[in-house]
Write a protein that holds these residues in place. Structure first.
Motif, PDB file in Angstrom:
ATOM      1  N   ILE A  11      12.553  -4.967 -11.552  1.00 56.65           N
ATOM      2  CA  ILE A  11      11.183  -4.903 -11.779  1.00 56.65           C
ATOM      3  C   ILE A  11      10.441  -5.440 -10.302  1.00 56.65           C
ATOM      4  CG2 ILE A  11       9.692  -6.949 -12.625  1.00 56.65           C
ATOM      5  CD1 ILE A  11      11.835  -7.101 -15.109  1.00 56.65           C
ATOM      6  N   ASN A  12      11.316  -6.234  -9.495  1.00 55.86           N
ATOM      7  CA  ASN A  12      10.416  -6.344  -8.065  1.00 55.86           C
ATOM      8  C   ASN A  12      10.376  -5.085  -7.640  1.00 55.86           C
ATOM      9  OD1 ASN A  12      10.577  -9.262  -8.343  1.00 55.86           O
ATOM     10  ND2 ASN A  12      12.803  -9.312  -7.359  1.00 55.86           N
ATOM     11  N   ILE A  13      10.948  -4.032  -7.447  1.00 51.71           N
ATOM     12  CA  ILE A  13      10.689  -3.084  -6.674  1.00 51.71           C
ATOM     13  C   ILE A  13       9.679  -2.067  -7.631  1.00 51.71           C
ATOM     14  CG2 ILE A  13      11.848  -0.482  -6.536  1.00 51.71           C
ATOM     15  CD1 ILE A  13      14.425  -1.958  -6.048  1.00 51.71           C
ATOM     16  N   ARG A  14       9.492  -2.083  -8.646  1.00 53.99           N
ATOM     17  CA  ARG A  14       8.440  -1.411  -9.315  1.00 53.99           C
ATOM     18  C   ARG A  14       7.066  -2.300  -9.099  1.00 53.99           C
ATOM     19  NH1 ARG A  14      10.441   0.643 -15.318  1.00 53.99           N
ATOM     20  NH2 ARG A  14      11.758   1.871 -14.871  1.00 53.99           N
ATOM     21  N   ILE A  15       7.095  -3.560  -9.247  1.00 58.86           N
ATOM     22  CA  ILE A  15       5.817  -4.294  -8.812  1.00 58.86           C
ATOM     23  C   ILE A  15       5.392  -3.912  -7.400  1.00 58.86           C
ATOM     24  CG2 ILE A  15       4.870  -6.543  -8.236  1.00 58.86           C
ATOM     25  CD1 ILE A  15       6.542  -7.484 -10.990  1.00 58.86           C
ATOM     26  N   THR A  16       6.412  -3.962  -6.599  1.00 57.15           N
ATOM     27  CA  THR A  16       6.193  -3.532  -5.005  1.00 57.15           C
ATOM     28  C   THR A  16       5.445  -2.273  -4.915  1.00 57.15           C
ATOM     29  OG1 THR A  16       7.951  -5.054  -4.359  1.00 57.15           O
ATOM     30  CG2 THR A  16       7.002  -3.219  -2.831  1.00 57.15           C
ATOM     31  N   ASP A  17       6.084  -1.381  -5.629  1.00 53.59           N
ATOM     32  CA  ASP A  17       5.584   0.143  -5.595  1.00 53.59           C
ATOM     33  C   ASP A  17       4.112  -0.007  -6.234  1.00 53.59           C
ATOM     34  OD1 ASP A  17       7.916   1.012  -4.713  1.00 53.59           O
ATOM     35  OD2 ASP A  17       8.706   1.895  -6.487  1.00 53.59           O
ATOM     36  N   LEU A  18       3.794  -0.451  -7.349  1.00 56.95           N
ATOM     37  CA  LEU A  18       2.421  -0.745  -7.862  1.00 56.95           C
ATOM     38  C   LEU A  18       1.538  -1.154  -7.145  1.00 56.95           C
ATOM     39  CD1 LEU A  18       3.224  -1.681 -11.570  1.00 56.95           C
ATOM     40  CD2 LEU A  18       2.388   0.429 -10.940  1.00 56.95           C
ATOM     41  N   GLU A  19       1.848  -2.459  -6.225  1.00 58.84           N
ATOM     42  CA  GLU A  19       1.209  -3.075  -5.290  1.00 58.84           C
ATOM     43  C   GLU A  19       0.843  -2.175  -4.150  1.00 58.84           C
ATOM     44  OE1 GLU A  19       3.450  -6.465  -4.110  1.00 58.84           O
ATOM     45  OE2 GLU A  19       2.658  -7.552  -5.757  1.00 58.84           O
ATOM     46  N   LYS A  20       1.774  -1.219  -3.717  1.00 55.94           N
ATOM     47  CA  LYS A  20       1.552  -0.485  -2.499  1.00 55.94           C
ATOM     48  C   LYS A  20       0.609   0.687  -3.059  1.00 55.94           C
ATOM     49  CE  LYS A  20       3.748   2.825   0.643  1.00 55.94           C
ATOM     50  NZ  LYS A  20       4.829   3.393   0.846  1.00 55.94           N
ATOM     51  N   SER A  21       0.858   1.484  -4.181  1.00 57.63           N
ATOM     52  CA  SER A  21      -0.263   2.379  -4.858  1.00 57.63           C
ATOM     53  C   SER A  21      -1.560   1.854  -4.775  1.00 57.63           C
ATOM     54  CB  SER A  21       0.338   2.669  -6.071  1.00 57.63           C
ATOM     55  OG  SER A  21      -0.412   3.655  -6.820  1.00 57.63           O
ATOM     56  N   ILE A  22      -1.916   0.710  -5.688  1.00 60.24           N
ATOM     57  CA  ILE A  22      -3.234  -0.015  -5.487  1.00 60.24           C
ATOM     58  C   ILE A  22      -3.682  -0.173  -4.020  1.00 60.24           C
ATOM     59  CG2 ILE A  22      -4.289  -2.008  -6.141  1.00 60.24           C
ATOM     60  CD1 ILE A  22      -2.450  -2.530  -8.704  1.00 60.24           C
ATOM     61  N   SER A  23      -2.910  -0.669  -3.107  1.00 59.05           N
ATOM     62  CA  SER A  23      -3.346  -0.928  -1.956  1.00 59.05           C
ATOM     63  C   SER A  23      -3.950   0.290  -1.241  1.00 59.05           C
ATOM     64  CB  SER A  23      -2.409  -1.457  -1.008  1.00 59.05           C
ATOM     65  OG  SER A  23      -2.639  -1.854   0.417  1.00 59.05           O
ATOM     66  N   ASP A  24      -2.921   1.483  -1.320  1.00 53.04           N
ATOM     67  CA  ASP A  24      -3.227   2.746  -0.758  1.00 53.04           C
ATOM     68  C   ASP A  24      -4.638   3.187  -1.410  1.00 53.04           C
ATOM     69  OD1 ASP A  24      -1.192   2.687   0.692  1.00 53.04           O
ATOM     70  OD2 ASP A  24       0.008   4.064  -0.618  1.00 53.04           O
ATOM     71  N   LYS A  25      -4.743   3.106  -2.631  1.00 53.20           N
ATOM     72  CA  LYS A  25      -5.983   3.772  -3.409  1.00 53.20           C
ATOM     73  C   LYS A  25      -7.212   2.487  -2.961  1.00 53.20           C
ATOM     74  CE  LYS A  25      -3.835   5.904  -7.295  1.00 53.20           C
ATOM     75  NZ  LYS A  25      -3.766   6.184  -8.582  1.00 53.20           N
ATOM     76  N   LEU A  26      -7.059   1.600  -2.907  1.00 53.91           N
ATOM     77  CA  LEU A  26      -8.248   0.835  -2.336  1.00 53.91           C
ATOM     78  C   LEU A  26      -8.565   0.923  -0.930  1.00 53.91           C
ATOM     79  CD1 LEU A  26      -7.359  -2.740  -3.884  1.00 53.91           C
ATOM     80  CD2 LEU A  26      -9.199  -1.472  -4.446  1.00 53.91           C
ATOM     81  N   SER A  27      -7.513   1.437   0.001  1.00 60.86           N
ATOM     82  CA  SER A  27      -8.025   1.721   1.165  1.00 60.86           C
ATOM     83  C   SER A  27      -8.867   3.042   1.372  1.00 60.86           C
ATOM     84  CB  SER A  27      -6.697   1.749   2.113  1.00 60.86           C
ATOM     85  OG  SER A  27      -5.873   2.940   1.787  1.00 60.86           O
ATOM     86  N   LYS A  28      -8.282   3.911   0.388  1.00 56.49           N
ATOM     87  CA  LYS A  28      -9.105   5.199   0.257  1.00 56.49           C
ATOM     88  C   LYS A  28     -10.705   4.912  -0.115  1.00 56.49           C
ATOM     89  CE  LYS A  28      -5.135   8.101  -0.546  1.00 56.49           C
ATOM     90  NZ  LYS A  28      -4.596   9.063  -1.684  1.00 56.49           N
ATOM     91  N   MET A  29     -10.735   4.028  -0.925  1.00 54.36           N
ATOM     92  CA  MET A  29     -11.968   3.635  -1.519  1.00 54.36           C
ATOM     93  C   MET A  29     -12.954   2.626  -0.513  1.00 54.36           C
ATOM     94  SD  MET A  29     -11.032   3.156  -5.516  1.00 54.36           S
ATOM     95  CE  MET A  29     -12.229   2.169  -5.892  1.00 54.36           C
ATOM     96  N   ASP A  30     -12.159   2.398   0.464  1.00 60.46           N
ATOM     97  CA  ASP A  30     -12.604   1.288   1.402  1.00 60.46           C
ATOM     98  C   ASP A  30     -14.382   1.773   1.959  1.00 60.46           C
ATOM     99  OD1 ASP A  30     -12.761  -1.207   2.752  1.00 60.46           O
ATOM    100  OD2 ASP A  30     -11.608  -0.412   4.509  1.00 60.46           O
ATOM    101  N   ASN A  31     -14.253   2.887   2.202  1.00 58.57           N
ATOM    102  CA  ASN A  31     -15.542   3.425   2.957  1.00 58.57           C
ATOM    103  C   ASN A  31     -16.435   3.828   1.789  1.00 58.57           C
ATOM    104  OD1 ASN A  31     -15.007   2.683   5.387  1.00 58.57           O
ATOM    105  ND2 ASN A  31     -14.182   4.878   5.906  1.00 58.57           N
TER     106      ASN A  31
END
Length: 120
Positions: A79-99
């Motif tokens: 579960i911890n690994i999956r949550i970390t992967d989801l957090e990374k995915s959201i972070s990546d998508k948010l950084s793409k949307m940053d500009n």
């Protein structure tokens, strides 16, 4: 042998210095005789059997407990690994949307997916 035990029991009953417990034991011997010894042996056998079954059950409980703890640790790690992967995915998508202008619908969908993954 039985006749001798009966004679001794009657003698014990007739002796005055004997205490009440020995008289009771003599009466028991007269009434039940060898059956008491058989019963005692059967009870001892049952007692030993119960104790061995108890030890087996305690060993089984200990084994099951350790397996459950290992499974819980494994699930927790997963579960911890999956949550970390989801957090990374959201972070990546948010950084793409940053500009870009933040798309509220996309952001809400990402949070809904995150919530669903956590709920699993």
């Amino acid at each position: 042998m039985k006749k001798q035990a009966i004679e001794e029991s009657v003698k014990n009953l007739n002796d005055k210095p004997q205490n009440n417990n020995s008289k009771i034991d003599a009466i028991k011997e007269l009434i039940f005789g060898e059956n008491i010894q058989e019963y005692n042996q059967e009870f001892e056998t049952l007692k030993a059997d119960i104790l061995s079954k108890r030890e087996e059950l305690q060993d089984l409980i200990s084994t099951v407990e350790s397996e459950l703890l290992q499974n819980i640790d494994s699930l927790s790690t997963d579960i911890n690994i999956r949550i970390t992967d989801l957090e990374k995915s959201i972070s990546d998508k948010l950084s793409k949307m940053d500009n870009k202008k933040t798309d509220r619908k996309l952001l809400s969908e990402l949070f809904i997916k995150l919530g669903e993954k956590i709920a699993e």
